[in-house]
Motif scaffolding. Structure first.
Motif, PDB file in Angstrom:
ATOM      1  N   MET A   1       0.831  -1.187   0.000  1.00  0.00           N
ATOM      2  CA  MET A   1       0.000   0.000   0.000  1.00  0.00           C
ATOM      3  C   MET A   1       0.871   1.245   0.000  1.00  0.00           C
ATOM      4  O   MET A   1       0.641   2.173  -0.778  1.00  0.00           O
ATOM      5  CB  MET A   1      -0.881  -0.025   1.246  1.00  0.00           C
TER       6      MET A   1
ATOM      7  N   LEU B   1      11.042  -3.864  -6.418  1.00  0.00           N
ATOM      8  CA  LEU B   1      11.853  -3.005  -5.568  1.00  0.00           C
ATOM      9  C   LEU B   1      11.501  -3.099  -4.084  1.00  0.00           C
ATOM     10  O   LEU B   1      12.338  -2.827  -3.230  1.00  0.00           O
ATOM     11  CB  LEU B   1      11.698  -1.544  -6.010  1.00  0.00           C
ATOM     12  N   ILE B   2      10.270  -3.438  -3.790  1.00  0.00           N
ATOM     13  CA  ILE B   2       9.828  -3.400  -2.395  1.00  0.00           C
ATOM     14  C   ILE B   2       9.570  -4.810  -1.847  1.00  0.00           C
ATOM     15  O   ILE B   2      10.105  -5.197  -0.813  1.00  0.00           O
ATOM     16  CB  ILE B   2       8.543  -2.544  -2.241  1.00  0.00           C
TER      17      ILE B   2
ATOM     18  N   GLN C   1       6.818  -2.630 -10.336  1.00  0.00           N
ATOM     19  CA  GLN C   1       7.894  -1.957  -9.597  1.00  0.00           C
ATOM     20  C   GLN C   1       7.814  -2.280  -8.115  1.00  0.00           C
ATOM     21  O   GLN C   1       8.833  -2.472  -7.454  1.00  0.00           O
ATOM     22  CB  GLN C   1       7.799  -0.436  -9.797  1.00  0.00           C
TER      23      GLN C   1
ATOM     24  N   SER D   1       3.853   1.491  -1.006  1.00  0.00           N
ATOM     25  CA  SER D   1       4.555   1.562  -2.278  1.00  0.00           C
ATOM     26  C   SER D   1       3.651   2.087  -3.396  1.00  0.00           C
ATOM     27  O   SER D   1       4.016   2.993  -4.137  1.00  0.00           O
ATOM     28  CB  SER D   1       5.095   0.184  -2.632  1.00  0.00           C
ATOM     29  N   ARG D   2       2.433   1.527  -3.477  1.00  0.00           N
ATOM     30  CA  ARG D   2       1.516   1.976  -4.526  1.00  0.00           C
ATOM     31  C   ARG D   2       1.134   3.430  -4.321  1.00  0.00           C
ATOM     32  O   ARG D   2       0.976   4.179  -5.279  1.00  0.00           O
ATOM     33  CB  ARG D   2       0.250   1.107  -4.560  1.00  0.00           C
ATOM     34  N   SER D   3       1.008   3.860  -3.061  1.00  0.00           N
ATOM     35  CA  SER D   3       0.617   5.246  -2.796  1.00  0.00           C
ATOM     36  C   SER D   3       1.706   6.216  -3.238  1.00  0.00           C
ATOM     37  O   SER D   3       1.441   7.378  -3.478  1.00  0.00           O
ATOM     38  CB  SER D   3       0.306   5.444  -1.310  1.00  0.00           C
ATOM     39  N   LEU D   4       2.948   5.726  -3.349  1.00  0.00           N
ATOM     40  CA  LEU D   4       4.032   6.598  -3.814  1.00  0.00           C
ATOM     41  C   LEU D   4       4.103   6.622  -5.344  1.00  0.00           C
ATOM     42  O   LEU D   4       4.959   7.265  -5.909  1.00  0.00           O
ATOM     43  CB  LEU D   4       5.368   6.124  -3.252  1.00  0.00           C
ATOM     44  N   GLY D   5       3.216   5.865  -5.980  1.00  0.00           N
ATOM     45  CA  GLY D   5       3.146   5.896  -7.436  1.00  0.00           C
ATOM     46  C   GLY D   5       3.866   4.744  -8.127  1.00  0.00           C
ATOM     47  O   GLY D   5       3.891   4.686  -9.350  1.00  0.00           O
ATOM     48  N   PHE D   6       4.460   3.820  -7.346  1.00  0.00           N
ATOM     49  CA  PHE D   6       5.086   2.661  -7.977  1.00  0.00           C
ATOM     50  C   PHE D   6       4.005   1.791  -8.618  1.00  0.00           C
ATOM     51  O   PHE D   6       2.933   1.606  -8.040  1.00  0.00           O
ATOM     52  CB  PHE D   6       5.847   1.809  -6.947  1.00  0.00           C
ATOM     53  N   THR D   7       4.316   1.223  -9.786  1.00  0.00           N
ATOM     54  CA  THR D   7       3.362   0.318 -10.415  1.00  0.00           C
ATOM     55  C   THR D   7       3.417  -1.027  -9.695  1.00  0.00           C
ATOM     56  O   THR D   7       4.272  -1.252  -8.842  1.00  0.00           O
ATOM     57  CB  THR D   7       3.710   0.084 -11.891  1.00  0.00           C
ATOM     58  N   HIS D   8       2.518  -1.914 -10.098  1.00  0.00           N
ATOM     59  CA  HIS D   8       2.505  -3.237  -9.470  1.00  0.00           C
ATOM     60  C   HIS D   8       3.850  -3.942  -9.653  1.00  0.00           C
ATOM     61  O   HIS D   8       4.416  -4.493  -8.713  1.00  0.00           O
ATOM     62  CB  HIS D   8       1.382  -4.087 -10.073  1.00  0.00           C
TER      63      HIS D   8
END
Lengths: 239, 285
Positions: free
Chosen positions: B182, B197-198, B193, B184-191
């Protein structure tokens, strides 16, 4: 001018209707304090705005665009916002600086050097430059939360959502985090903060929204809500 | 441990320490005695058994021991080579399987089904059957011409162990708290990414001890490629046994596999205890 417009937002978890039709208008540059008891839907509302949860009815307009339309790319919408959660959610495998700069580099495609320069500026703002290369588990709760906040504002979002960011902190650390929020206010980011800190809501917000059982029970300026509440439930909650 | 009298220790604590010391001396003594008794029993049972003399000659002959070492050593290089390539293959293929099984995208649905079937099937099949099927079946197709037995063996090991490794990695991926995705996605990373990365870096870190354990079991199963005719350590031993009717080379080979696995076992222990230390929790229970 209104930045965010919520119309009749409904959200169900299973058979449990958590948001029962929320209508809300948020003006550019305002700090909105979202108050209400646990389970009133504050966190859900913030996640809905960030498109981390799918709504079951209603519409969300950001800058006049309907972002609840499934044809909208949620990644682009999210990149206009920042959100900070109660439990920090820093990435434990990345250094403090990498936490702040990774999205700038990968999502914004900013060159490493520029991103790190920007990251150091942000860390300077929260006086944590000397912690740039340590890992989140070596920071105190308050420090972690401050890093999470600057991580969320690194890409200059229009809207910052703060979800009970001080609930997991001891009273001494609450102050340092809320001071940072007050400082952000002067740099005209629009902020929605779900909080249990009533004195913060009273003194630092432009508008207070009281949620009860998934609806907006009452909203108004802090002096209205705290000085002259009209609904019995508000009086009861603030007592 | 040496007895050191520290300043500022209360008499109660001093008494407690003395008591603990007596206790630990007593438990050490008990374990020494029980170990000695155990050894004596084993020795008596072995030396009094009817066929002990013959077994000793067949399995522990000094002459064949020395003679088999160079050949078995040369064979074990083949095992090592297979192992290195197999580890690389399992790392890539196992991770890919795990990622496929944890994605939610509808495009991936058929792949997800295939991956699920694959892991279920291959974890149930005995290693040696897979070796026979791939080792004798693939060349039988006559598409690729002659294929080296050790290459077929490497492929078989990758095929089987990827199924195990992918399940371990999948468990690691699923153990990462949803709030990380969550955030990560809220920072704009795609699924994708977010995964790369995470989630994956954290997941792998969590399951490294379990993966290392898979690796230990894998290095031992590499010995099975001998059934395809690759001249590895086991096969080399077999050749000597067939000429001499003495089983000592097998014991030599077994010992070498143990020696080979030792660094990895120690490394696993070291890494696990380091992880534990990082959790910064200790206790007496």
């Amino acid at each position: 001018m209104s930045l965010l417009n919520l119309r009749n937002i409904k959200k169900k978890f299973g058979n449990n209707l958590v948001l029962k039709g929320i209508d809300l208008e948020i003006d550019l540059g305002d700090v909105i304090a979202l108050i209400g008891s646990s389970g009133s839907g504050k966190s859900t509302l913030l996640r809905v705005i960030n498109l981390l949860e799918q709504i079951d009815d209603g519409q969300i307009f950001l800058d006049g665009e309907d972002i609840s339309d499934p044809r909208v790319n949620p990644d682009i919408v999210r990149s206009k916002m920042g959100i900070v959660f109660q439990n920090f959610n820093l990435f434990p495998h990345l250094s403090v600086l990498a936490n702040v700069t990774l999205a700038l580099r990968v999502v914004r495609k900013i060159p490493r050097r520029d991103a790190e320069q920007k990251g150091m500026q942000l860390l300077e703002r929260i006086q944590l430059t000397e912690k740039a290369n340590v890992y989140p588990d070596q920071l105190s709760g308050g420090q972690q939360q401050r890093v999470a906040i600057v991580r969320a504002i690194a890409h200059n979002p229009k809207l910052l959502l703060l979800d009970e960011i001080t609930s997991a902190l001891d009273p001494r650390l609450v102050g340092e985090v809320l001071d940072l929020v007050v400082e952000l206010k002067s740099s005209d980011t629009t902020i929605i903060i779900a909080t249990h800190e009533m004195s913060f809501a009273k003194h630092a917000s432009d508008k207070v929204v009281f949620l009860k059982d998934g609806i907006v029970e009452e909203q108004g300026t802090p002096s209205q809500i705290f000085g002259n509440p009209t609904k019995a439930a508000t009086v009861e909650f603030l007592r | 441990m040496k007895e050191t009298v520290l300043e500022g220790i209360s008499s109660v604590e001093a008494e407690r320490r003395a008591y603990r010391k007596r206790q630990s001396f007593r438990s050490n003594l008990v374990s020494c005695i029980s170990f000695a008794v155990f050894c004596v029993i084993i020795y008596i049972v072995l030396s009094n058994s009817e066929g002990w003399t013959r077994v000793r000659i067949a399995f522990f002959d000094p002459h064949y021991f020395v003679e088999s070492i160079p050949l078995v050593l040369r064979g074990i290089l083949t095992n090592l080579r297979i192992l290195i390539f197999a580890v690389a293959g399992v790392a890539v293929f196992g991770t890919a399987l795990a990622i496929i099984r944890t994605t939610l995208s509808p495009v991936m649905f058929p792949l997800r089904v295939v991956a699920t079937l694959y892991t279920d099937l291959l974890r149930g099949t005995p290693m040696i059957i897979v070796l026979y099927i791939i080792g004798f079946g693939v060349p039988g197709l006559r598409i690729f011409g002659r294929i080296d037995a050790s290459l077929l063996g490497t492929i078989s090991i990758v095929v089987v162990y990827s199924a195990y490794a992918s399940e371990v990695i999948r468990a690691g991926i699923e153990a990462i708290h949803p709030s990380q995705r969550m955030a990560s996605r809220s920072l704009g990373f795609t699924h994708a990414q977010t995964m790369r990365l995470i989630v994956l870096p954290q997941a792998i870190r969590k399951v490294v001890p379990a993966l290392m354990n898979e690796f230990v079991s894998m290095q031992k199963d590499v010995g099975l490629v001998s059934v395809l005719g690759a001249i590895d350590a086991v096969r080399s031993a077999q050749i000597i046994v067939a000429q001499s009717y003495n089983f000592t080379p097998y014991v030599v080979t077994g010992a070498m596999f143990v020696v080979l696995s030792f660094p990895m076992i120690r490394l696993t222990d070291w890494y696990t205890s380091r992880l534990k230390k990082r959790e910064q929790m200790s206790g007496i229970v």
